[in-house]
Scaffold this motif. Structure first.
Motif, PDB file in Angstrom:
ATOM      1  N   TRP A  20      60.922 -46.648  41.983  1.00  0.00           N
ATOM      2  CA  TRP A  20      61.898 -45.595  41.753  1.00  0.00           C
ATOM      3  C   TRP A  20      61.919 -45.239  40.270  1.00  0.00           C
ATOM      4  O   TRP A  20      61.789 -46.117  39.403  1.00  0.00           O
ATOM      5  CB  TRP A  20      63.296 -46.061  42.154  1.00  0.00           C
ATOM      6  N   VAL A  21      62.086 -43.957  39.986  1.00  0.00           N
ATOM      7  CA  VAL A  21      62.321 -43.515  38.620  1.00  0.00           C
ATOM      8  C   VAL A  21      63.725 -43.963  38.228  1.00  0.00           C
ATOM      9  O   VAL A  21      64.687 -43.660  38.936  1.00  0.00           O
ATOM     10  CB  VAL A  21      62.177 -41.981  38.500  1.00  0.00           C
ATOM     11  N   ARG A  22      63.846 -44.694  37.128  1.00  0.00           N
ATOM     12  CA  ARG A  22      65.131 -45.297  36.759  1.00  0.00           C
ATOM     13  C   ARG A  22      66.018 -44.322  35.981  1.00  0.00           C
ATOM     14  O   ARG A  22      66.129 -44.384  34.758  1.00  0.00           O
ATOM     15  CB  ARG A  22      64.895 -46.554  35.921  1.00  0.00           C
ATOM     16  N   SER A  23      66.634 -43.400  36.676  1.00  0.00           N
ATOM     17  CA  SER A  23      67.734 -42.650  36.072  1.00  0.00           C
ATOM     18  C   SER A  23      68.931 -43.584  35.952  1.00  0.00           C
ATOM     19  O   SER A  23      68.917 -44.715  36.464  1.00  0.00           O
ATOM     20  CB  SER A  23      68.100 -41.446  36.931  1.00  0.00           C
ATOM     21  N   SER A  24      69.992 -43.110  35.320  1.00  0.00           N
ATOM     22  CA  SER A  24      71.191 -43.946  35.203  1.00  0.00           C
ATOM     23  C   SER A  24      71.776 -44.262  36.579  1.00  0.00           C
ATOM     24  O   SER A  24      72.237 -45.388  36.826  1.00  0.00           O
ATOM     25  CB  SER A  24      72.238 -43.255  34.321  1.00  0.00           C
ATOM     26  N   GLN A  25      71.727 -43.285  37.516  1.00  0.00           N
ATOM     27  CA  GLN A  25      72.273 -43.519  38.855  1.00  0.00           C
ATOM     28  C   GLN A  25      71.423 -44.507  39.638  1.00  0.00           C
ATOM     29  O   GLN A  25      71.952 -45.395  40.325  1.00  0.00           O
ATOM     30  CB  GLN A  25      72.387 -42.195  39.609  1.00  0.00           C
ATOM     31  N   VAL A  26      70.100 -44.385  39.560  1.00  0.00           N
ATOM     32  CA  VAL A  26      69.236 -45.324  40.267  1.00  0.00           C
ATOM     33  C   VAL A  26      69.412 -46.727  39.698  1.00  0.00           C
ATOM     34  O   VAL A  26      69.500 -47.713  40.457  1.00  0.00           O
ATOM     35  CB  VAL A  26      67.762 -44.870  40.190  1.00  0.00           C
ATOM     36  N   ALA A  27      69.484 -46.837  38.384  1.00  0.00           N
ATOM     37  CA  ALA A  27      69.694 -48.153  37.781  1.00  0.00           C
ATOM     38  C   ALA A  27      70.997 -48.772  38.302  1.00  0.00           C
ATOM     39  O   ALA A  27      71.040 -49.966  38.640  1.00  0.00           O
ATOM     40  CB  ALA A  27      69.712 -48.046  36.263  1.00  0.00           C
ATOM     41  N   ALA A  28      72.058 -47.971  38.385  1.00  0.00           N
ATOM     42  CA  ALA A  28      73.337 -48.495  38.867  1.00  0.00           C
ATOM     43  C   ALA A  28      73.220 -48.942  40.318  1.00  0.00           C
ATOM     44  O   ALA A  28      73.744 -50.004  40.698  1.00  0.00           O
ATOM     45  CB  ALA A  28      74.426 -47.440  38.719  1.00  0.00           C
ATOM     46  N   LYS A  29      72.540 -48.173  41.141  1.00  0.00           N
ATOM     47  CA  LYS A  29      72.402 -48.538  42.546  1.00  0.00           C
ATOM     48  C   LYS A  29      71.572 -49.798  42.739  1.00  0.00           C
ATOM     49  O   LYS A  29      71.765 -50.536  43.707  1.00  0.00           O
ATOM     50  CB  LYS A  29      71.801 -47.359  43.326  1.00  0.00           C
ATOM     51  N   LEU A  30      70.653 -50.051  41.805  1.00  0.00           N
ATOM     52  CA  LEU A  30      69.838 -51.261  41.878  1.00  0.00           C
ATOM     53  C   LEU A  30      70.477 -52.434  41.151  1.00  0.00           C
ATOM     54  O   LEU A  30      69.900 -53.529  41.108  1.00  0.00           O
ATOM     55  CB  LEU A  30      68.450 -50.982  41.302  1.00  0.00           C
ATOM     56  N   GLY A  31      71.658 -52.217  40.564  1.00  0.00           N
ATOM     57  CA  GLY A  31      72.327 -53.284  39.847  1.00  0.00           C
ATOM     58  C   GLY A  31      71.668 -53.634  38.531  1.00  0.00           C
ATOM     59  O   GLY A  31      71.782 -54.766  38.044  1.00  0.00           O
ATOM     60  N   GLU A  32      70.971 -52.660  37.933  1.00  0.00           N
ATOM     61  CA  GLU A  32      70.278 -52.888  36.673  1.00  0.00           C
ATOM     62  C   GLU A  32      70.989 -52.172  35.537  1.00  0.00           C
ATOM     63  O   GLU A  32      71.659 -51.151  35.751  1.00  0.00           O
ATOM     64  CB  GLU A  32      68.829 -52.368  36.766  1.00  0.00           C
ATOM     65  N   PRO A  33      70.841 -52.640  34.315  1.00  0.00           N
ATOM     66  CA  PRO A  33      71.405 -51.897  33.176  1.00  0.00           C
ATOM     67  C   PRO A  33      70.598 -50.639  32.912  1.00  0.00           C
ATOM     68  O   PRO A  33      69.403 -50.561  33.250  1.00  0.00           O
ATOM     69  CB  PRO A  33      71.281 -52.886  32.017  1.00  0.00           C
ATOM     70  N   TYR A  34      71.247 -49.658  32.331  1.00  0.00           N
ATOM     71  CA  TYR A  34      70.551 -48.458  31.864  1.00  0.00           C
ATOM     72  C   TYR A  34      70.544 -48.550  30.337  1.00  0.00           C
ATOM     73  O   TYR A  34      71.565 -48.292  29.693  1.00  0.00           O
ATOM     74  CB  TYR A  34      71.264 -47.196  32.348  1.00  0.00           C
ATOM     75  N   PRO A  35      69.432 -48.928  29.752  1.00  0.00           N
ATOM     76  CA  PRO A  35      69.423 -49.383  28.356  1.00  0.00           C
ATOM     77  C   PRO A  35      69.321 -48.274  27.320  1.00  0.00           C
ATOM     78  O   PRO A  35      68.660 -48.437  26.291  1.00  0.00           O
ATOM     79  CB  PRO A  35      68.184 -50.274  28.328  1.00  0.00           C
ATOM     80  N   ARG A  36      69.984 -47.150  27.567  1.00  0.00           N
ATOM     81  CA  ARG A  36      69.918 -46.043  26.613  1.00  0.00           C
ATOM     82  C   ARG A  36      71.073 -45.106  26.908  1.00  0.00           C
ATOM     83  O   ARG A  36      71.675 -45.187  27.982  1.00  0.00           O
ATOM     84  CB  ARG A  36      68.582 -45.307  26.738  1.00  0.00           C
ATOM     85  N   PRO A  37      71.419 -44.200  26.002  1.00  0.00           N
ATOM     86  CA  PRO A  37      72.465 -43.217  26.312  1.00  0.00           C
ATOM     87  C   PRO A  37      72.086 -42.371  27.526  1.00  0.00           C
ATOM     88  O   PRO A  37      70.917 -42.014  27.703  1.00  0.00           O
ATOM     89  CB  PRO A  37      72.538 -42.366  25.035  1.00  0.00           C
TER      90      PRO A  37
END
Length: 494
Positions: free
Chosen positions: A116-133
């Motif tokens: 998956w492309v890690r947008s902020s929403q995808v990162a949240a759904k995967l329980g991952e941090p989004y390491p940028r603004p």
């Protein structure tokens, strides 16, 4: 009109999916069991059904022999919804972007990955941090993936910045062409290898214009030209020649009322909006507009100048075309896509339309070295489940809508070769890869993901373009499914 961003304009499927984001790895895709019995959701079923996990596999099994000269990555992007609680919240075009890739080197299939492309929403759904603004209009770009100046970029139209991926499909972050891109980008760039320019036509629901962007050889935005248009039309693709930029202003326009109601895709068929083609000098300047009969323009195969005319080969759907779909979770058409040639006669001020091939087909591609220059050959795909899904609710589709095939068009002879595939073998877009030091335009290979119904998984099929109807040179057997999706690229090793 109220100010809209992607978060409000396209908040339906993506917004509801994000609100119901799951944590960790407990991902629950929509299935037929979760759908209300009286509704069909064809873009969540069969060949479209999203996969639920990211896979990595090495030393893939192969039937046949992979050409040793194919050293690089074959990547394809597409919507793969993540964490959807109910199919009513879904629209195919808004699924989270997932890139599927196969790494080839020295006659071996080294690996397969899907990420998956890690947008902020995808990162949240995967329980991952989004390491940028979080950028404005953030979205997991789901439509295309291209190589550009040593980078791999996942693309989306109307809002979000491209996302850059590394060579193993991990998300690096957004890409704004060294800080020079402001506003929307596109899903369909045109790269002219002879001038080393990347071109785009971009649109946004609150603009009273569309923009022609040129990224120069230094990787920075070199020029922006605004083209005034009414009604905020959707411009998914465009055409480029050596001397001209061609835009297609068709009657699919932004509907503010639908956006306020939370429609997943608030674009409608607008019978009051005239269909027309605009031709502008490639360096900028006045646009000449030419009226055409209403039609939905889908994708460009290629375009070129011919004397005082501009020739465009493209796929179209008959009018009307409902991009949102009245009863399904994706686009709805009253007929299948076909391949046409439009010749814009600049001297006499008219457009001549001719059907090149009326078989159901989509995703036309050309040898990328010839973008904006005269071509002879083109490649397209016929996927039965795509035709049937687009025609859902419109009675019985035509018999030819049930075929699976890859097509090679000889546009000089007016013929087509058909590589037929079995029932259930849904084929994605075919990307042409030229051989090194190729002597002819079609000297190379066509690569496509094809579903293997016997294994319930996908193969990467490699066809010799000059023996298109023959047996594949190689079939690389992947460990999982590749759902029907959108567009991809061959990314050769440097």
């Amino acid at each position: 009109m109220a100010e809209h961003t992607r978060r409000t304009v396209l908040r339906g499927a993506a917004g509801i999916a994000a609100a119901s984001a799951l944590t960790g790895a407990a991902i629950r895709p929509a299935t037929a069991a979760t759908a209300a019995a009286e509704h069909r959701y064809p873009f969540l079923e069969g060949a479209f059904a999203p996969v639920t996990e990211e896979l990595t596999a090495f030393d893939l099994p192969v039937t046949g022999r992979i050409p040793r000269e194919l050293n690089g990555r074959y990547l394809r992007n597409g919507p793969n919804v993540l964490g959807l609680e109910h199919p009513r919240a879904h629209h195919w075009m808004l699924g989270d972007g997932m890139v599927h890739g196969v790494r080839l080197r020295d006659g071996r299939a080294e690996w397969y990955r899907n990420r998956w492309v890690r947008s902020s929403q995808v990162a949240a759904k995967l329980g991952e941090p989004y390491p940028r603004p979080v950028p404005p209009d953030d979205f997991a770009c789901n439509t295309h993936v291209i190589p550009y100046r040593g980078r791999i970029l996942a693309l989306q139209e109307s809002g979000p910045l491209p996302y850059e991926l590394d060579g193993e499909l991990n998300t690096v972050g957004t890409h704004d062409f060294q800080g020079t891109l402001e506003g929307a980008f596109t899903a369909h760039t045109k790269y002219d290898a002879r001038t080393d320019e990347l071109h785009a036509i971009t649109y946004y629901p609150t603009w009273d214009h569309v923009r022609h962007l040129v990224v120069g050889p230094d990787g920075r935005l070199a020029r922006t030209t605004r083209i005034p248009v009414a009604d905020a039309p959707m411009m998914h693709d465009f055409a480029l020649t050596e001397r001209h930029v061609v835009v297609f202003d068709v009657p699919v326009t932004f509907d503010p009322a639908a956006a306020e109601r939370g429609a997943p895709v608030p674009y409608v068929w607008n019978r009051e909006h005239p269909a027309r083609v605009g031709v502008m000098p490639r360096g900028g300047g006045a646009v000449r507009w030419f009226d055409v009969d209403p039609v939905f323009y889908s994708h460009t195969l290629n375009a070129y100048d011919e004397g005082a005319s501009v020739v465009i080969d493209l796929t179209t759907y008959p009018a009307p075309f409902d991009v949102a779909g009245p009863t399904t979770d994706g686009p709805h058409a009253v007929g299948t896509a076909r391949l046409e040639r439009w010749t814009v006669d600049l001297r006499h001020g008219r457009v001549r339309r001719r059907t090149l091939d009326d078989r159901p087909q989509e995703f036309p591609r050309v040898n990328e070295e010839l973008v904006s220059h005269r071509h002879r050959y083109g490649y397209s795909a016929a996927a039965a489940e795509m035709s049937v899904a687009y025609l859902a609710g419109d009675g019985n589709p035509p018999d030819r809508a049930f075929s699976n095939a890859l097509l090679k068009h000889d546009l000089v002879r007016g013929t087509a070769q058909v590589h037929r595939l079995p029932r259930g073998a849904a084929a994605g877009e075919a990307v042409f890869v030229p051989r090194e030091h190729a002597a002819r335009e079609d000297d190379g290979y066509a690569l496509a993901y094809v579903h293997d119904p016997d294994r319930g998984a996908a193969d990467l099929v490699i066809l010799a373009a000059q023996d298109f109807t023959g047996a594949p040179v190689a079939r690389i057997h992947l460990p999982g499914r590749v759902p029907l999706g959108f567009h991809g690229s061959w990314i050769p090793d440097a």
